[in-house]
Design a protein around this motif. Structure first.
Motif, PDB file in Angstrom:
ATOM      1  N   GLU A   6       0.837  -1.205   0.000  1.00  0.00           N
ATOM      2  CA  GLU A   6       0.000   0.000   0.000  1.00  0.00           C
ATOM      3  C   GLU A   6       0.871   1.254   0.000  1.00  0.00           C
ATOM      4  O   GLU A   6       1.999   1.252   0.500  1.00  0.00           O
ATOM      5  CB  GLU A   6      -0.902   0.048   1.240  1.00  0.00           C
ATOM      6  CG  GLU A   6      -1.846  -1.109   1.412  1.00  0.00           C
ATOM      7  CD  GLU A   6      -1.333  -2.124   2.408  1.00  0.00           C
ATOM      8  OE1 GLU A   6      -2.139  -2.828   3.030  1.00  0.00           O
ATOM      9  OE2 GLU A   6      -0.097  -2.210   2.563  1.00  0.00           O
ATOM     10  N   ARG A  19      -5.742   9.495  -1.952  1.00  0.00           N
ATOM     11  CA  ARG A  19      -5.929   8.292  -2.753  1.00  0.00           C
ATOM     12  C   ARG A  19      -4.894   7.261  -2.341  1.00  0.00           C
ATOM     13  O   ARG A  19      -3.692   7.493  -2.429  1.00  0.00           O
ATOM     14  CB  ARG A  19      -5.808   8.579  -4.250  1.00  0.00           C
ATOM     15  CG  ARG A  19      -6.199   7.364  -5.091  1.00  0.00           C
ATOM     16  CD  ARG A  19      -6.158   7.619  -6.568  1.00  0.00           C
ATOM     17  NE  ARG A  19      -4.806   7.540  -7.108  1.00  0.00           N
ATOM     18  CZ  ARG A  19      -4.522   7.293  -8.382  1.00  0.00           C
ATOM     19  NH1 ARG A  19      -5.527   7.098  -9.247  1.00  0.00           N
ATOM     20  NH2 ARG A  19      -3.284   7.269  -8.803  1.00  0.00           N
ATOM     21  N   SER A  21      -3.141   3.558  -2.847  1.00  0.00           N
ATOM     22  CA  SER A  21      -2.849   2.598  -3.906  1.00  0.00           C
ATOM     23  C   SER A  21      -2.385   1.295  -3.284  1.00  0.00           C
ATOM     24  O   SER A  21      -1.763   1.294  -2.220  1.00  0.00           O
ATOM     25  CB  SER A  21      -1.752   3.125  -4.835  1.00  0.00           C
ATOM     26  OG  SER A  21      -2.126   4.340  -5.436  1.00  0.00           O
ATOM     27  N   CYS A  22      -2.667   0.214  -3.966  1.00  0.00           N
ATOM     28  CA  CYS A  22      -2.209  -1.097  -3.531  1.00  0.00           C
ATOM     29  C   CYS A  22      -1.713  -1.842  -4.758  1.00  0.00           C
ATOM     30  O   CYS A  22      -2.507  -2.198  -5.641  1.00  0.00           O
ATOM     31  CB  CYS A  22      -3.319  -1.878  -2.858  1.00  0.00           C
ATOM     32  SG  CYS A  22      -2.891  -3.588  -2.464  1.00  0.00           S
ATOM     33  N   ARG A  72      -9.774  -0.211  -9.949  1.00  0.00           N
ATOM     34  CA  ARG A  72      -8.554  -0.981 -10.190  1.00  0.00           C
ATOM     35  C   ARG A  72      -8.009  -0.656 -11.571  1.00  0.00           C
ATOM     36  O   ARG A  72      -8.748  -0.287 -12.476  1.00  0.00           O
ATOM     37  CB  ARG A  72      -8.801  -2.485 -10.066  1.00  0.00           C
ATOM     38  CG  ARG A  72      -9.497  -2.968 -11.349  1.00  0.00           C
ATOM     39  CD  ARG A  72     -10.369  -3.760 -11.440  1.00  0.00           C
ATOM     40  NE  ARG A  72     -11.036  -4.478 -12.410  1.00  0.00           N
ATOM     41  CZ  ARG A  72     -11.790  -3.995 -13.378  1.00  0.00           C
ATOM     42  NH1 ARG A  72     -11.854  -2.706 -13.584  1.00  0.00           N
ATOM     43  NH2 ARG A  72     -12.475  -4.792 -14.165  1.00  0.00           N
ATOM     44  N   GLU A  73      -6.712  -0.787 -11.666  1.00  0.00           N
ATOM     45  CA  GLU A  73      -6.016  -0.627 -12.937  1.00  0.00           C
ATOM     46  C   GLU A  73      -5.484  -2.002 -13.281  1.00  0.00           C
ATOM     47  O   GLU A  73      -4.460  -2.443 -12.750  1.00  0.00           O
ATOM     48  CB  GLU A  73      -4.900   0.398 -12.825  1.00  0.00           C
ATOM     49  CG  GLU A  73      -4.345   0.816 -14.170  1.00  0.00           C
ATOM     50  CD  GLU A  73      -3.511   2.076 -14.088  1.00  0.00           C
ATOM     51  OE1 GLU A  73      -3.444   2.691 -13.009  1.00  0.00           O
ATOM     52  OE2 GLU A  73      -2.920   2.445 -15.106  1.00  0.00           O
ATOM     53  N   THR A  78      -3.121  -3.079  -9.781  1.00  0.00           N
ATOM     54  CA  THR A  78      -3.216  -2.086  -8.727  1.00  0.00           C
ATOM     55  C   THR A  78      -4.675  -1.753  -8.446  1.00  0.00           C
ATOM     56  O   THR A  78      -5.470  -1.599  -9.373  1.00  0.00           O
ATOM     57  CB  THR A  78      -2.457  -0.813  -9.113  1.00  0.00           C
ATOM     58  OG1 THR A  78      -1.070  -1.133  -9.288  1.00  0.00           O
ATOM     59  CG2 THR A  78      -2.588   0.247  -8.035  1.00  0.00           C
ATOM     60  N   TYR A  80      -7.155   0.952  -6.127  1.00  0.00           N
ATOM     61  CA  TYR A  80      -7.120   2.277  -5.518  1.00  0.00           C
ATOM     62  C   TYR A  80      -8.300   2.473  -4.587  1.00  0.00           C
ATOM     63  O   TYR A  80      -9.371   1.890  -4.778  1.00  0.00           O
ATOM     64  CB  TYR A  80      -7.159   3.359  -6.601  1.00  0.00           C
ATOM     65  CG  TYR A  80      -6.062   3.262  -7.624  1.00  0.00           C
ATOM     66  CD1 TYR A  80      -6.301   2.667  -8.864  1.00  0.00           C
ATOM     67  CD2 TYR A  80      -4.784   3.748  -7.366  1.00  0.00           C
ATOM     68  CE1 TYR A  80      -5.301   2.564  -9.812  1.00  0.00           C
ATOM     69  CE2 TYR A  80      -3.779   3.643  -8.310  1.00  0.00           C
ATOM     70  CZ  TYR A  80      -4.044   3.052  -9.528  1.00  0.00           C
ATOM     71  OH  TYR A  80      -3.044   2.947 -10.463  1.00  0.00           O
ATOM     72  N   GLN A  82     -10.087   5.904  -3.426  1.00  0.00           N
ATOM     73  CA  GLN A  82     -10.194   7.362  -3.442  1.00  0.00           C
ATOM     74  C   GLN A  82     -11.072   7.784  -2.272  1.00  0.00           C
ATOM     75  O   GLN A  82     -12.223   7.350  -2.180  1.00  0.00           O
ATOM     76  CB  GLN A  82     -10.814   7.841  -4.757  1.00  0.00           C
ATOM     77  CG  GLN A  82     -10.997   9.347  -4.836  1.00  0.00           C
ATOM     78  CD  GLN A  82      -9.679  10.100  -4.855  1.00  0.00           C
ATOM     79  OE1 GLN A  82      -8.746   9.715  -5.540  1.00  0.00           O
ATOM     80  NE2 GLN A  82      -9.610  11.184  -4.080  1.00  0.00           N
ATOM     81  N   CYS A  96      -4.824  -3.208   2.476  1.00  0.00           N
ATOM     82  CA  CYS A  96      -5.282  -3.791   1.227  1.00  0.00           C
ATOM     83  C   CYS A  96      -5.303  -5.311   1.387  1.00  0.00           C
ATOM     84  O   CYS A  96      -4.465  -5.870   2.106  1.00  0.00           O
ATOM     85  CB  CYS A  96      -4.304  -3.394   0.123  1.00  0.00           C
ATOM     86  SG  CYS A  96      -4.564  -4.171  -1.463  1.00  0.00           S
TER      87      CYS A  96
END
Length: 119
Positions: A6, A19, A21-22, A72-73, A78, A80, A82, A96
């Motif tokens: 994370e 924001r 991220s993981c 997610r991306e 990854t 997220y 927000q 995460c």
């Protein structure tokens, strides 16, 4: 072995945004769900949000609905979180998590990132 890392935590004033991220890694990383949880010292871990990795369906806890979103991306493995309109009661360590299972407990966990919201 799956690893979750994370980032993005920090100190923010009430009403602000962060924001998280993981980033996930692992040769066989193929989760069914990824999620975010949080824990305040002395309290039980609290579910915040989850996303179905392939389908993209999301579920947000009522305590943060309308303020937090999960996304997610896919190409970057990854997920997220927000967080908008932050409140002091959102202060916690955010974790995460990921699992290959459709239901039940999460199997993999990150180390956590601190979010502190000042009033």
């Amino acid at each position: 072995q799956v690893q979750l890392v994370e980032s993005g935590g920090g100190l923010v004033q009430a009403g602000g945004s962060l924001r998280l991220s993981c980033a996930a890694s692992g040769r066989t990383f193929s989760p069914y769900r990824m999620g975010w949880f949080r824990r305040v010292p002395g309290k039980e871990r609290e579910f915040v949000a989850q996303i179905v990795w392939r389908g993209g369906d999301t579920y947000i806890a009522s305590s943060v609905k309308g303020r937090f979103t999960i996304s997610r991306e896919y190409a970057k493995n990854t997920v997220y979180l927000q967080m908008n309109s932050l409140k002091p009661e959102d202060t916690a360590v955010y974790y995460c998590a990921a699992t290959e299972a459709r239901f039940g407990e999460y199997r993999y966990w990150g180390q956590g990132t601190q979010v502190t919201v000042s009033s």
